[in-house]
Design an enzyme around this catalytic site. Structure first.
Site, mmCIF file in Angstrom:
data_model
loop_
_atom_site.group_PDB
_atom_site.id
_atom_site.type_symbol
_atom_site.label_atom_id
_atom_site.label_comp_id
_atom_site.label_asym_id
_atom_site.label_seq_id
_atom_site.Cartn_x
_atom_site.Cartn_y
_atom_site.Cartn_z
ATOM 1 N N ASP A 161 60.770 62.039 39.113
ATOM 2 C CA ASP A 161 60.593 62.732 40.393
ATOM 3 C C ASP A 161 59.629 63.759 40.757
ATOM 4 O O ASP A 161 59.361 64.653 40.236
ATOM 5 C CB ASP A 161 61.965 63.736 40.498
ATOM 6 C CG ASP A 161 62.284 64.641 41.528
ATOM 7 O OD1 ASP A 161 61.364 64.627 42.546
ATOM 8 O OD2 ASP A 161 63.531 65.203 41.560
ATOM 9 N N GLN A 213 65.413 60.863 37.671
ATOM 10 C CA GLN A 213 64.741 62.517 37.588
ATOM 11 C C GLN A 213 63.533 62.485 36.868
ATOM 12 O O GLN A 213 62.782 63.259 37.109
ATOM 13 C CB GLN A 213 65.830 63.162 36.367
ATOM 14 C CG GLN A 213 67.037 63.938 37.595
ATOM 15 C CD GLN A 213 67.777 64.816 36.714
ATOM 16 O OE1 GLN A 213 67.858 64.939 35.718
ATOM 17 N NE2 GLN A 213 68.846 65.308 37.650
ATOM 18 N N ARG A 215 66.703 60.635 44.610
ATOM 19 C CA ARG A 215 66.970 61.512 43.716
ATOM 20 C C ARG A 215 68.378 61.483 42.939
ATOM 21 O O ARG A 215 69.297 62.128 43.113
ATOM 22 C CB ARG A 215 67.049 63.091 44.399
ATOM 23 C CG ARG A 215 65.564 63.538 44.585
ATOM 24 C CD ARG A 215 65.380 64.777 45.356
ATOM 25 N NE ARG A 215 64.111 65.408 44.796
ATOM 26 C CZ ARG A 215 63.665 66.412 45.076
ATOM 27 N NH1 ARG A 215 64.309 67.191 46.185
ATOM 28 N NH2 ARG A 215 62.729 67.200 44.660
ATOM 29 N N TYR A 266 70.606 68.325 50.242
ATOM 30 C CA TYR A 266 69.284 69.008 51.060
ATOM 31 C C TYR A 266 69.959 69.852 52.395
ATOM 32 O O TYR A 266 71.145 69.880 52.481
ATOM 33 C CB TYR A 266 68.528 67.843 51.699
ATOM 34 C CG TYR A 266 67.583 67.059 50.717
ATOM 35 C CD1 TYR A 266 66.347 67.532 50.451
ATOM 36 C CD2 TYR A 266 68.076 66.037 50.231
ATOM 37 C CE1 TYR A 266 65.574 67.139 49.392
ATOM 38 C CE2 TYR A 266 67.316 65.185 49.248
ATOM 39 C CZ TYR A 266 66.030 65.810 48.861
ATOM 40 O OH TYR A 266 65.257 65.149 48.180
ATOM 41 N N SER A 310 59.879 67.060 42.488
ATOM 42 C CA SER A 310 60.185 68.311 41.619
ATOM 43 C C SER A 310 59.071 68.831 40.548
ATOM 44 O O SER A 310 59.041 69.982 40.514
ATOM 45 C CB SER A 310 61.587 68.014 40.653
ATOM 46 O OG SER A 310 62.506 67.991 41.686
HETATM 47 P P1 NAD Z 1 63.158 71.300 49.887
HETATM 48 O O1 NAD Z 1 61.744 71.082 49.572
HETATM 49 O O2 NAD Z 1 63.369 69.881 50.723
HETATM 50 O O3 NAD Z 1 63.585 72.412 50.683
HETATM 51 C C1 NAD Z 1 63.288 73.682 50.102
HETATM 52 C C2 NAD Z 1 64.413 74.616 50.356
HETATM 53 O O4 NAD Z 1 64.348 75.125 51.727
HETATM 54 C C3 NAD Z 1 65.828 74.077 50.140
HETATM 55 O O5 NAD Z 1 66.729 74.563 49.184
HETATM 56 C C4 NAD Z 1 66.366 74.140 51.405
HETATM 57 O O6 NAD Z 1 67.752 74.242 51.369
HETATM 58 C C5 NAD Z 1 65.708 75.093 52.235
HETATM 59 N N1 NAD Z 1 65.925 75.618 53.528
HETATM 60 C C6 NAD Z 1 65.811 74.762 54.721
HETATM 61 N N2 NAD Z 1 65.818 74.990 55.749
HETATM 62 C C7 NAD Z 1 65.923 76.547 55.393
HETATM 63 C C8 NAD Z 1 66.022 77.563 56.408
HETATM 64 N N3 NAD Z 1 66.277 77.631 57.678
HETATM 65 N N4 NAD Z 1 66.208 78.944 55.843
HETATM 66 C C9 NAD Z 1 66.058 78.974 54.354
HETATM 67 N N5 NAD Z 1 65.924 78.040 53.540
HETATM 68 C C10 NAD Z 1 65.930 76.694 54.084
HETATM 69 O O7 NAD Z 1 64.111 71.224 48.666
HETATM 70 P P2 NAD Z 1 63.973 70.612 47.250
HETATM 71 O O8 NAD Z 1 63.379 71.521 46.418
HETATM 72 O O9 NAD Z 1 63.434 69.269 47.462
HETATM 73 O O10 NAD Z 1 65.341 70.688 46.708
HETATM 74 C C11 NAD Z 1 66.417 70.284 47.422
HETATM 75 C C12 NAD Z 1 67.847 69.820 46.834
HETATM 76 O O11 NAD Z 1 67.609 68.647 45.856
HETATM 77 C C13 NAD Z 1 68.131 71.100 45.868
HETATM 78 O O12 NAD Z 1 69.603 71.162 45.921
HETATM 79 C C14 NAD Z 1 67.607 70.500 44.436
HETATM 80 O O13 NAD Z 1 68.468 71.108 43.707
HETATM 81 C C15 NAD Z 1 68.033 69.051 44.715
HETATM 82 N N6 NAD Z 1 67.089 68.215 43.799
HETATM 83 C C16 NAD Z 1 67.787 67.433 43.076
HETATM 84 C C17 NAD Z 1 67.052 66.368 42.011
HETATM 85 C C18 NAD Z 1 67.754 65.165 41.500
HETATM 86 O O14 NAD Z 1 69.095 65.150 41.380
HETATM 87 N N7 NAD Z 1 67.007 64.479 40.739
HETATM 88 C C19 NAD Z 1 65.944 66.645 41.925
HETATM 89 C C20 NAD Z 1 65.271 67.841 42.434
HETATM 90 C C21 NAD Z 1 66.010 68.626 43.354
#
Ligand code: NAD
Length: 411
Positions: free
Chosen positions: A130, A127, A122, A230, A133
């Site tokens: 991805d 991006q 990521r 994460y 996403s």
């Molecule tokens: P994910 O699918 O891994 O998890 C979903 C959400 O669940 C996360 O926000 C996590 O913090 C939350 N979570 C975990 N345990 C929890 C708990 N006990 N109680 C409540 N919530 C809990 O997450 P994702 O959608 O893959 O996104 C993770 C991160 O990656 C985010 O910060 C997102 O902005 C970032 N991201 C970055 C890029 C990039 O840079 N290319 C792309 C997509 C996402």
């Protein structure tokens, strides 16, 4: 000339990894593209549209992939497809690298280079590739729309001459890509939305979407985000405090959408049976983490479980329920990854094996599992990236317990 082949997906997968739009771009980049007849129909892409874009229509999966340098899929295909491919060709798709180890080993043995798009690093350069996403965003949307359609009350507040209809309360647990879209969708439908996460960075994002953030904001919470953005596994003490807060909050909620995941771990259990029993009859929980064990105690993959009037939706493949958009975005993710693998002058496959995106997604090459993390997770050798893995009979995540009193309906 470089050849890209696309077989049909299995019956339960409506998405496709190639669209007429991406055919045009790949042909322009110097590729010949072959797609199995009818493979795009469930996403409403006809053979004629593919032909017009410059693709060749193949009569069988075998002929679609035979002689191809690159094969694009949505899901991990059966080993027979890889056997029809030429050795050294690249198979690129969402290969679900942490489950069904035997199937993965069989695919690896064919000598095809396997790329799992889920493992795309990521970083900003990636991006546009991805897939987590692009697909999670649609899943978050569909979860709310499904819940709203099944909910036997209205979501927005309505003031009428006959009285006021109160706004429904929606609680989103886990505010990653899916959770943010779930919040935005529920807000657009007029619900009162609250959301929780263990990552402090989320608080502002939740507020900017017009929802209220609910969380135990102690010292541990302030450190809960990894450098990669994460969530970390929280301590037992934190989990206890979080459970108490959620238990109190959930009682007054009509719809709960759970999306919480921790990379490489089973989904955290956030909604207990007692919490479900505290909710009003008619309430709905949509558990998007059900494929990874579920956030809600009674959630069952592929079923709607009804418990004391509360329905828990464990629908699988929600992006596949919006296949036109899901395929379009996924096909663009693939095209963005594939184009740099093509030498545009020589029109040949020219993989830079040292590129971070290639190294991050490559899981098998020359008949061996080459991704150290997967080799280790599958219970194999720990001897570095090139070590071949010994694969256990089944690497699938443990599903939820089977002794359920609740009533289940296949979705
Ligand atoms: P994910 O699918 O891994 O998890 C979903 C959400 O669940 C996360 O926000 C996590 O913090 C939350 N979570 C975990 N345990 C929890 C708990 N006990 N109680 C409540 N919530 C809990 O997450 P994702 O959608 O893959 O996104 C993770 C991160 O990656 C985010 O910060 C997102 O902005 C970032 N991201 C970055 C890029 C990039 O840079 N290319 C792309 C997509 C996402």
């Amino acid at each position: 000339m470089i050849v890209i082949g696309v077989p049909a997906e299995e019956k339960d997968e409506p998405r496709i990894g190639l669209t007429p739009e991406t055919v045009k771009k790949l042909v322009k980049a110097g590729a010949k593209v072959k797609i199995r007849s009818g493979a795009g129909l469930r996403s409403h892409f006809s053979d004629e549209a593919y032909k017009e874009a410059g693709a060749e229509i193949a009569g069988s999966d075998e002929s679609a992939v035979a002689g191809a340098d690159i094969v694009l899929t949505v899901r991990r295909p059966k080993a027979e497809i890889a056997k029809s491919m030429k050795k050294g060709a690249a198979l690129i798709g969402m290969l679900d690298p942490f489950s069904d180890a035997e199937g993965l080993a069989a695919l690896a043995k064919t000598g095809v280079a396997l790329f799992a798009m889920e493992l795309m690093p990521r970083i900003s350069r990636a991006q546009s590739m991805d897939v987590l996403s692009s697909q999670s965003n649609l899943a978050g949307y569909k979860a709310v729309v499904d819940a709203a359609a099944a909910f036997e009350r209205a979501l927005p507040m309505m003031m009428t001459a006959a009285g006021t209809v109160p706004a429904a309360r929606v609680f989103v647990m886990g505010v990653g890509v899916a959770g943010l879209q779930a919040i935005a969708t529920a807000r657009r439908l007029g619900a009162i939305v609250t959301a929780t996460d263990v990552r402090p960075a989320v608080k502002e994002q939740v507020a900017s979407l017009g929802a209220k953030f609910v969380a135990v904001e102690d010292e541990e919470f302030k450190q809960a985000e990894t450098s990669g953005g994460y969530a970390k596994e929280m301590s037992d003490a934190y989990k206890k405090k979080q459970a108490a807060l959620v238990a109190e909050h959930v009682k007054s909620q009509d719809i709960v959408i759970t999306t919480a995941l921790i990379p490489g771990r089973p989904a955290p259990k956030l909604i207990s049976k007692e919490m479900i029993e505290s909710m009003k009859p008619g309430s709905i929980i949509v558990d998007l983490a059900v494929e990874r064990g579920g956030n809600a105690e009674l959630a069952k993959p592929g079923e709607i479980v009804e418990h004391k009037g509360v329905r828990i939706f464990g629908k699988l493949n929600l992006p596949g329920q919006v296949p036109v958009n899901a395929s379009s975005l996924y096909a663009r993710n693939l095209q963005a990854f594939v184009e740099p693998l093509i030498d545009k002058e020589k029109k040949t496959l020219a993989v830079n094996w040292d590129d971070d995106l290639v190294k991050g997604t490559l899981i098998a090459r020359n008949g061996e599992i080459v991704n150290a993390m997967i080799a280790e997770r599958l219970g194999g050798a720990k001897g570095g990236a090139a070590a071949p893995a010994k694969l256990p009979a089944n690497g699938t995540a443990k599903k939820n317990g089977s002794k359920r009193q609740a009533k289940g309906t296949k979705l």
